[in-house]
Design a protein around this motif. Structure first.
Motif, mmCIF file in Angstrom:
data_model
loop_
_atom_site.group_PDB
_atom_site.id
_atom_site.type_symbol
_atom_site.label_atom_id
_atom_site.label_comp_id
_atom_site.label_asym_id
_atom_site.label_seq_id
_atom_site.Cartn_x
_atom_site.Cartn_y
_atom_site.Cartn_z
ATOM 1 N N UNK A 180 0.878 -1.183 0.000
ATOM 2 C CA UNK A 180 0.000 0.000 0.000
ATOM 3 C C UNK A 180 0.902 1.216 0.000
ATOM 4 N N UNK A 181 0.657 2.134 -0.925
ATOM 5 C CA UNK A 181 1.499 3.325 -1.032
ATOM 6 C C UNK A 181 0.937 4.458 -0.182
ATOM 7 N N UNK A 182 1.666 4.799 0.879
ATOM 8 C CA UNK A 182 1.288 5.949 1.705
ATOM 9 C C UNK A 182 1.583 7.239 0.951
ATOM 10 N N UNK A 183 2.459 7.106 -0.042
ATOM 11 C CA UNK A 183 2.904 8.274 -0.819
ATOM 12 C C UNK A 183 1.766 8.825 -1.679
ATOM 13 N N UNK A 184 0.991 7.910 -2.311
ATOM 14 C CA UNK A 184 -0.129 8.396 -3.129
ATOM 15 C C UNK A 184 -1.461 7.730 -2.754
ATOM 16 N N UNK A 185 -1.514 7.107 -1.536
ATOM 17 C CA UNK A 185 -2.737 6.469 -1.009
ATOM 18 C C UNK A 185 -3.344 5.468 -1.989
ATOM 19 N N UNK A 186 -2.499 4.644 -2.595
ATOM 20 C CA UNK A 186 -3.006 3.619 -3.510
ATOM 21 C C UNK A 186 -2.483 2.255 -3.109
ATOM 22 N N UNK A 187 -3.286 1.251 -3.400
ATOM 23 C CA UNK A 187 -2.897 -0.119 -3.117
ATOM 24 C C UNK A 187 -2.537 -0.806 -4.428
ATOM 25 N N UNK A 188 -1.385 -1.455 -4.447
ATOM 26 C CA UNK A 188 -0.949 -2.128 -5.667
ATOM 27 C C UNK A 188 -0.784 -3.620 -5.384
ATOM 28 N N UNK A 189 -1.504 -4.429 -6.121
ATOM 29 C CA UNK A 189 -1.413 -5.881 -5.986
ATOM 30 C C UNK A 189 -0.758 -6.451 -7.235
#
Length: 527
Positions: A180-189
Motif C-alpha cells: 500500500x502506497x502511503x505516498x499516493x494512497x493507492x494499493x498495488x497488488x
C-alpha cells in the motif's frame, strides 16, 4: 530544451547494500521499468543462461556477485536517470566509496530477513561524510523475515537516521500480497514472477473500498487498515527537506525479484531525489548551472571490451555542456586535449554521444594518461577534492609461473592499479611485487583478470606485512636519513609514491615514534 531544465530533470544515484541483499536484482528491475531492457536476467539461476545485465565481468557471472561498478543510463517519465550499481561485497568497498563521490543520492537495499548488516553500516558512514540523501528499499518481503516496524527500528538504531515509511507491505512470505502506497494512497497488488513491465496489477484508491476484502481477504484487509491508522498517528511523516539534508530516509517495502513495490519506489525516487548540486573544488564551489565545462574522473575500467584492450575513464560532469570534439584542459598534466569519442553506458553495451550535461557520467578513452581524481575543464584549472586511496589492510606477494611474462605482469598490474582494483608496491631493494587490498577477494579477482585479460599465469602467497603508510617529508635531509635507515621496508606504489610497509601495528607505531619529522599517511588523495 533549456539548459537549466535539462539539469533539473537529471537524477544520478548509486545503489548500496550488503552482499546478497538483492541490489543487482533491483537494478535490473529499475531498468525494466525504465524501458532500458525488455527482460530481467536471472542473477543466480542455473536453469537459464541469462546473466544480470549489469554484471559483465566473467568472475561476476560465475559467482553471481558484483565486483565492479556498472553505469547505466535510462529514462523514466520525463527524467534522465544515471544509475551506478556498486560492488556490494565488502572486499570492494574502496571502489564503492569512489562511486559515492560521483552521485547526488543513494538507494540503500536491505534484506528483510537480516536487517542492517556490517557492510551497510560502513557504506552509510561514507554517505554521512558527504551528507548524501538516502532512500531505503526493504527487499525480499516474499520471504519470511522481520516485521516492518522491527526492520525500521533496526535501521534507526544502527544507522542513526530517521525512517519515514512511504509504502507498507501486506503480509509477508507466502502471505505477501503487495504494498500500500502511503505516498499516493493507492494499493498495488501484483502477481509473483512477473518478468515484464506490461502487467500493472490492481489499484484501489480508498482503503474503505469493499473490493479490498475481496482481493486480499477480510483478515489481511483489516490488518492493513489497522496498520495504516497506527502509522498515521505514530510514524515519522515524510519531510522532503529532512531527506535532502540526509536526516531522514524514505522507506519502501517490496520484493525486487517479483517486481513488488519497485515501480512505486522509482516513481517516488524521481520526484524526490535531488538533481545535480554544487561541487567543492580546492579553490571554490562549482555550480552545475555554470556554462563552462568541468568534470572529474572517479573510476577507470580496463578491458571492458577485451578485443580492443581498451581503458575507459568514467567522468562525472559537474558543470557546462559536453559536446563531441570539444577541447578541454587536463589540469594535472596542464595539457589541452580533444574529447573526440565519449560514450554512455548501459552495462556492457555503450553508445557514442554527441552531448551530455551536468550529472551525466560519460566514458572517455584513456591511453594511460588519465588517473582517478583527474579534473577536466574549459576555463579555469579546477581541482575537485575528496577522492582518496585507502591504505590496504591485506598483503600478498605475486609469484609468476612463467618468468618470461614479467612485462605483461607489469602492464597488467599498472592498469589494474589505475582502475583501483588493487594496489601494488615494488620494493626499493630487490625485485618482485607486493599486492595490497582492502579485502581477500580482490586478490582472487586480480589473478583471474591477469589470466583472462593479460594472459599472465600467476599465483599469490602470504607475506609478513600488516599495514601501509604513505611517506611525506619536506625536509630532504631528514627524508634521506629515514630512507637509509629503513630501506628494507620502503616500497614504491603504482603512482610512484614512497610507501612504508610494516610487519605489525606495533612495529609501525615504534617507527613513527622514532621519526617524528616524517609524515605517515593512511590515505593518499588522488588529486
Amino acid at each position: 530544451m533549456p539548459y537549466k531544465k535539462q539539469i533539473d530533470r537529471c537524477r544520478t544515484f548509486g545503489i548500496i547494500s550488503h552482499p546478497d541483499a538483492g541490489k543487482t536484482t533491483l537494478t535490473e528491475k529499475l531498468l525494466l521499468f525504465g524501458g532500458a531492457i525488455q527482460m530481467a536476467g536471472a542473477v543466480k539461476s542455473r536453469k537459464v543462461s541469462r546473466k544480470a545485465t549489469s554484471d559483465w565481468m566473467a568472475v561476476e557471472q560465475e559467482r553471481g556477485i558484483s565486483v565492479t561498478t556498472s553505469v547505466m543510463k535510462f529514462q523514466y517519465r520525463d527524467f534522465e536517470i544515471n544509475l551506478l550499481d556498486t560492488p556490494g561485497h565488502q572486499d570492494f568497498s574502496e571502489d564503492t566509496y569512489r562511486v559515492l563521490t560521483a552521485v547526488d543520492s543513494a538507494l540503500m537495499v536491505i534484506d528483510n530477513a537480516k536487517g542492517v548488516e556490517t557492510q551497510t553500516e560502513r557504506l552509510m558512514e561514507v554517505c554521512r561524510m558527504r551528507n548524501t540523501p538516502i532512500i531505503t528499499f526493504i527487499n525480499k518481503l516474499d520471504r519470511d523475515g522481520m516485521g516492518p516496524l522491527e526492520v525500521m527500528s533496526d535501521i534507526e538504531d544502527k544507522l542513526q537516521i530517521e525512517c519515514a515509511p512511504m509504502t507498507w507491505p501486506i503480509g509477508m512470505g507466502k502471505t505477501f500480497k503487495g504494498v500500500y502506497s502511503l505516498y499516493d494512497q493507492k494499493l498495488h497488488l501484483f502477481t509473483p514472477g512477473q518478468e515484464t513491465r506490461d502487467r500493472q496489477g490492481l489499484t484501489i484508491e480508498d482503503l474503505t473500498d469493499p473490493r479490498l476484502d475481496e482481493f486480499i481477504g477480510a483478515d489481511a484487509a483489516d490488518e492493513l487498515r489497522d496498520d495504516i491508522d497506527l502509522l498515521n498517528g505514530a510514524a515519522n511523516p515524510y519531510n522532503k527537506d529532512d531527506y535532502l539534508n540526509a536526516g531522514q530516509t524514505p522507506v519502501f517495502f517490496g520484493s525486487a525479484v517479483n517486481n513488488f513495490g519497485v515501480q512505486e519506489l522509482l516513481t517516488a525516487f524521481v520526484e524526490n531525489a535531488p538533481p545535480p548540486g554544487p561541487r567543492l573544488t580546492a579553490s571554490r564551489e562549482v555550480s552545475p548551472y555554470e556554462k563552462d565545462f568541468s568534470g572529474f574522473v572517479f573510476k577507470i575500467q580496463a578491458n571492458m571490451n577485451p578485443a580492443h584492450r581498451d581503458r575507459i575513464a568514467f567522468l562525472r560532469i559537474c558543470s557546462g555542456k559536453f559536446s563531441r570534439g570539444m577541447k578541454v584542459r587536463h589540469n594535472r598534466l596542464g595539457k589541452e586535449i580533444t574529447l573526440a569519442n565519449a560514450t554512455i553506458f548501459m552495462a556492457q553495451g555503450r553508445a557514442n554521444i554527441a552531448e551530455a550535461y551536468p550529472g551525466d557520467i560519460i566514458g572517455i578513452h584513456n591511453h594511460g594518461t588519465i588517473k582517478i581524481g583527474d579534473t577536466f575543464s574549459t576555463k579555469e584549472p579546477l581541482q575537485f577534492i575528496g577522492i582518496p586511496s585507502f591504505a590496504p589492510e591485506l598483503f600478498r606477494r605475486v609469484l609468476l609461473k612463467t618468468p618470461l611474462k614479467l612485462k605483461q605482469l607489469q602492464k597488467g598490474l599498472v592498469q589494474l592499479a589505475e582502475e583501483g582494483a588493487v594496489q601494488f608496491f615494488r620494493p626499493q631493494l630487490g625485485s618482485g611485487y607486493i599486492l595490497g587490498a582492502v579485502g581477500e577477494l580482490q586478490f582472487e579477482v586480480t589473478m583471474a583478470r591477469l589470466k583472462a585479460e593479460y594472459q599472465v599465469d600467476a599465483v599469490y602467497e602470504g607475506v609478513n606485512l600488516a599495514d601501509a603508510r604513505w611517506i611525506r617529508c619536506d625536509d630532504r635531509r631528514e627524508l634521506a636519513k629515514f630512507k637509509a635507515a629503513n630501506q628494507a621496508s620502503l616500497y614504491i606504489d603504482a603512482e610512484g609514491c614512497l610507501t612504508y610497509l610494516a610487519q605489525s601495528q606495533w612495529h609501525l607505531n615504534f617507527v613513527m615514534e622514532q621519526w617524528p619529522g616524517i609524515q605517515f599517511h593512511k590515505t593518499r588523495d588522488h588529486i
